[in-house]
Design a protein around this motif. Sequence first.
Motif, PDB file in Angstrom:
ATOM      1  N   SER A 166       0.633  -1.368  -0.035  1.00 40.45           N
ATOM      2  CA  SER A 166       0.243   0.159  -0.078  1.00 40.45           C
ATOM      3  C   SER A 166       0.812   1.193   0.042  1.00 40.45           C
ATOM      4  CB  SER A 166      -0.991  -0.145   1.243  1.00 40.45           C
ATOM      5  OG  SER A 166      -1.617   1.197   1.374  1.00 40.45           O
ATOM      6  N   PRO A 167       0.256   2.273  -0.772  1.00 42.70           N
ATOM      7  CA  PRO A 167       1.196   3.500  -0.511  1.00 42.70           C
ATOM      8  C   PRO A 167       0.598   4.409   0.814  1.00 42.70           C
ATOM      9  CG  PRO A 167      -1.020   3.641  -1.902  1.00 42.70           C
ATOM     10  CD  PRO A 167      -0.782   2.426  -1.516  1.00 42.70           C
ATOM     11  N   GLU A 168       1.439   5.244   1.126  1.00 47.39           N
ATOM     12  CA  GLU A 168       1.041   6.110   2.126  1.00 47.39           C
ATOM     13  C   GLU A 168       0.360   7.410   1.859  1.00 47.39           C
ATOM     14  OE1 GLU A 168       4.528   6.986   4.471  1.00 47.39           O
ATOM     15  OE2 GLU A 168       5.019   8.830   3.544  1.00 47.39           O
ATOM     16  N   TYR A 169      -0.446   7.808   2.434  1.00 46.20           N
ATOM     17  CA  TYR A 169      -1.142   9.174   1.830  1.00 46.20           C
ATOM     18  C   TYR A 169      -1.170  10.283   3.043  1.00 46.20           C
ATOM     19  CZ  TYR A 169      -3.524   7.684  -2.436  1.00 46.20           C
ATOM     20  OH  TYR A 169      -3.780   7.086  -3.503  1.00 46.20           O
ATOM     21  N   ASN A 170      -0.167  11.366   3.139  1.00 48.47           N
ATOM     22  CA  ASN A 170      -0.120  12.006   4.216  1.00 48.47           C
ATOM     23  C   ASN A 170       0.348  11.174   5.429  1.00 48.47           C
ATOM     24  OD1 ASN A 170      -0.713  14.448   2.683  1.00 48.47           O
ATOM     25  ND2 ASN A 170      -2.910  13.836   2.811  1.00 48.47           N
ATOM     26  N   ALA A 171       1.347  10.502   4.930  1.00 49.86           N
ATOM     27  CA  ALA A 171       2.116   9.854   6.200  1.00 49.86           C
ATOM     28  C   ALA A 171       0.968   8.805   6.740  1.00 49.86           C
ATOM     29  CB  ALA A 171       2.620  10.575   7.145  1.00 49.86           C
ATOM     30  N   SER A 172      -0.028   8.241   6.251  1.00 51.14           N
ATOM     31  CA  SER A 172      -1.178   7.348   7.043  1.00 51.14           C
ATOM     32  C   SER A 172      -1.368   6.360   5.818  1.00 51.14           C
ATOM     33  CB  SER A 172      -1.834   8.231   7.692  1.00 51.14           C
ATOM     34  OG  SER A 172      -2.620   7.292   8.396  1.00 51.14           O
TER      35      SER A 172
ATOM     36  N   LEU B 130      -9.015   4.212   0.858  1.00 47.08           N
ATOM     37  CA  LEU B 130      -9.525   2.845   0.354  1.00 47.08           C
ATOM     38  C   LEU B 130      -9.303   1.706   1.164  1.00 47.08           C
ATOM     39  CD1 LEU B 130     -10.406   1.486  -2.607  1.00 47.08           C
ATOM     40  CD2 LEU B 130      -7.911   1.029  -2.720  1.00 47.08           C
ATOM     41  N   LEU B 131      -8.103   1.667   1.757  1.00 44.72           N
ATOM     42  CA  LEU B 131      -7.632   0.495   2.505  1.00 44.72           C
ATOM     43  C   LEU B 131      -8.484   0.676   3.675  1.00 44.72           C
ATOM     44  CD1 LEU B 131      -5.877  -1.978   2.637  1.00 44.72           C
ATOM     45  CD2 LEU B 131      -4.120  -0.662   3.434  1.00 44.72           C
TER      46      LEU B 131
ATOM     47  N   VAL C  12       0.266 -11.060   8.871  1.00 47.20           N
ATOM     48  CA  VAL C  12       0.264  -9.984   7.815  1.00 47.20           C
ATOM     49  C   VAL C  12       1.826  -9.466   7.531  1.00 47.20           C
ATOM     50  CG1 VAL C  12      -0.621  -7.731   7.260  1.00 47.20           C
ATOM     51  CG2 VAL C  12      -1.952  -9.382   8.496  1.00 47.20           C
ATOM     52  N   GLY C  13       2.021  -9.508   6.142  1.00 42.98           N
ATOM     53  CA  GLY C  13       3.265  -8.838   5.551  1.00 42.98           C
ATOM     54  C   GLY C  13       2.857  -7.542   5.169  1.00 42.98           C
ATOM     55  N   LEU C  14       3.906  -6.555   5.519  1.00 42.97           N
ATOM     56  CA  LEU C  14       3.626  -5.272   4.708  1.00 42.97           C
ATOM     57  C   LEU C  14       4.640  -4.676   3.676  1.00 42.97           C
ATOM     58  CD1 LEU C  14       2.611  -3.348   7.893  1.00 42.97           C
ATOM     59  CD2 LEU C  14       0.846  -4.371   6.378  1.00 42.97           C
TER      60      LEU C  14
ATOM     61  N   ILE D  35      -0.608   1.316   9.518  1.00 43.33           N
ATOM     62  CA  ILE D  35      -1.498  -0.103   9.088  1.00 43.33           C
ATOM     63  C   ILE D  35      -1.260  -0.780  10.290  1.00 43.33           C
ATOM     64  CG2 ILE D  35      -1.495  -1.875   7.376  1.00 43.33           C
ATOM     65  CD1 ILE D  35      -0.965   0.082   5.083  1.00 43.33           C
ATOM     66  N   ARG D  36       0.181  -0.800  10.410  1.00 53.03           N
ATOM     67  CA  ARG D  36       0.396  -1.896  11.822  1.00 53.03           C
ATOM     68  C   ARG D  36      -0.557  -1.592  12.903  1.00 53.03           C
ATOM     69  NH1 ARG D  36       5.278  -4.434  11.958  1.00 53.03           N
ATOM     70  NH2 ARG D  36       6.006  -3.691   9.793  1.00 53.03           N
TER      71      ARG D  36
END
Length: 194
Positions: free
Chosen positions: A80-86, A90-91, A117-119, A136-137
Amino acid sequence: MNSNILILPGSLRLGSYNRKLASEAMRLLSMTDAVISRVDLADYPLPIYDGDAETESGVPQNAQLIAQRIAAQDGLLIVSPEYNASIPPLLKNAIDWASRVRKVDGRPVQPFKGLVVGLASASPGRFGGMRGLEAIRIVLRALGAEVMTQQCIVLRADEGFDEDGRLTDDVARASLEALCERLLDTARSLSRHG
Ligand SMILES: Cc1cc2nc3c(=O)[nH]c(=O)nc-3n(C[C@H](O)[C@H](O)[C@H](O)COP(=O)(O)O)c2cc1C
């Protein structure tokens, strides 16, 4: 029994770096004896979570289908991308809805509980999305998932893939390989399905 691993990209964008990274992970994991599948959130459109909508109409069928797929896995790889560091909305929205599913086929279920879960993340920026992965973690740990410490970060992702969508940087490739290998090992040893 072979492990089931699901790959979940956190971007819908055509040309998404994270979707490319997810495809690379899919190629690597497909060379193992695990059963690999991929979920595209474009196939499961969901409204933004609203408690009143849930009270009136229940959890949407697409959220139930996502939860059902997740509940059937030993491991999940989120790319996943980060948006504004978060976390991109969508996710987060898909996770929020899926976390509201309590039953699948009449049986009680907690889709994320005990899930390995792997990231991974790709970004054209210099942090490669690592701050988003921290966010996400926190969410997944709150849901009882076993989130692995090891992760894969692809920075400067705009230069990170060739025209066939393959990773160009050996360090990034090695990092993804190591993550996939660890995910598979951990999913095998902590399998939720006997
Ligand atoms: C709303 C928004 C916020 C963003 N914030 C960040 C950010 O905090 N860090 C970062 O590295 N990139 C950020 N980006 C840039 C994304 O990393 C970039 O758009 C990336 O290509 C998105 O992932 P994708 O290629 O998989 O779609 C942001 C993009 C958007 C649209």
